[in-house]
Each structure stands twice: as structure tokens, then as C-alpha cells.
Design an enzyme around this catalytic site. Structure first.
Site: not given
Length: 177
Positions: A12, A10
Site C-alpha cells: 500500500d 511494500d
């Protein structure tokens, strides 16, 4: 354990940023993230970005800007959901569409892949849906995912909870070697 075919990471809150949207030109990696990404690359494991970016649908950034950013960090490819939260798409995490797309493109067995992310209710649920290994990091939204938001993914247990991306990658490397 069989060799891990790919790791999905991922953006953020996992590799940098704050957990909130930051435009690629303004995004900063955590100090340990490049070391972690290089450790993965050294294992010759495919490394894919795996992210929801609904600001693309609002014309606040482009998929190309994200793809170029991920390429500059050394990712082999990027799987990005550009849709808003209310869109009826198959790719917005926690739906597993991005993982399925990658598995088809790269002929992956998702049960031999790992997902590293900071949000239980998106990253961990998407990984769980396809039988991938689930590694939650405590950066970004990670601590909240383990406490006040744990109820949103209560039926799923992460395979490992890491302080950050570097610890997550070191744990994975320990399994591989």
C-alpha cells in the site's frame, strides 16, 4: 556491491493504492509498477511482497486473497503480517519478523537484500533492524515520512529516496550492473 539476493517491496502506497487498506479485488497498481516489477524479475533477483495487513485479523480479507494478488503481479512469495496494531507479534513492521522469516525460508543474507517502501517508521525501521538496504519511495506516505513524520524514524537514514517504485528499481539496477 555484492549481488542483491532479494528485494522486499511494500504494497500500500509503494506498488499502488493510496497508502490505506484496499481489498485485493479493488486494488490498483500505479501505472509504472508492472514495469518496475518486470525490471526486477529480469535481474533474476527474488522479489517478495512485504506488508502489514491488519484487516485480515478483522475478517475483511484473507491471506490467500493477498497471496494470489501478489502472485499475479509476479512476486516470488509474500510475507504478510495479518495481526492488528495492538497484537504482540514479531511480524508486524517495524519489527523485522517478516524479513527474518523470509531469510530462513530462502537462506538469505539480509545485509544483501533491499527493502522498498513508503513508510519510514515501519518499512525503513524493519530494514534497518536487519541491516538491509533501505529505499524510501515518495508515493503513498513517502513524502510525509520525509517531512512531518520524520521524527518517528529520525535515527535512520534511507540509502536512497526515490520518486516512485520505478525510480527505486532503476537505482538498484544501476548498483547491480
Amino acid at each position: 556491491m555484492d549481488k542483491i539476493q532479494a528485494v522486499f517491496v511494500d504494497r500500500d502506497g509503494t506498488i499502488g493504492g493510496t497508502g490505506h487498506f484496499i481489498h485485493p479485488k479493488d486494488f490498483s497498481l500505479y501505472p509504472f509498477s508492472m514495469e518496475a516489477l518486470k525490471l526486477l524479475k529480469n535481474q533474476n533477483i527474488k522479489m517478495f511482497a512485504f506488508t502489514n495487513q491488519n484487516r485480515i485479523s478483522k475478517n475483511q480479507a484473507t491471506i490467500r486473497e493477498f497471496q494470489e494478488q501478489f502472485q499475479s503481479f509476479g512476486f516470488d512469495d509474500a510475507f504478510i503480517c495479518p495481526h492488528g496494531q495492538d497484537a504482540e507479534c514479531k511480524c508486524r513492521k517495524p519489527k523485522p519478523g517478516l524479513l527474518i522469516e523470509a531469510s530462513q525460508k530462502y537462506n538469505l543474507d539480509l545485509s544483501k537484500c533491499a527493502v522498498i517502501g513508503d513508510v519510514g517508521s515501519t518499512d525503513m525501521l524493519a530494514a534497518h533492524a536487519v541491516g538491509a538496504m533501505k529505499i524510501l519511495v515518495q508515493t503513498g506516505w513517502g513524502k510525509g515520512s520525509l517531512s512531518e513524520y520524520r521524527y518517528t524514524w529520525a535515527e535512520v537514514e534511507p540509502d536512497y529516496v526515490a520518486e516512485n517504485l520505478l525510480e527505486a528499481v532503476r537505482w538498484l539496477n544501476h548498483l547491480i550492473n
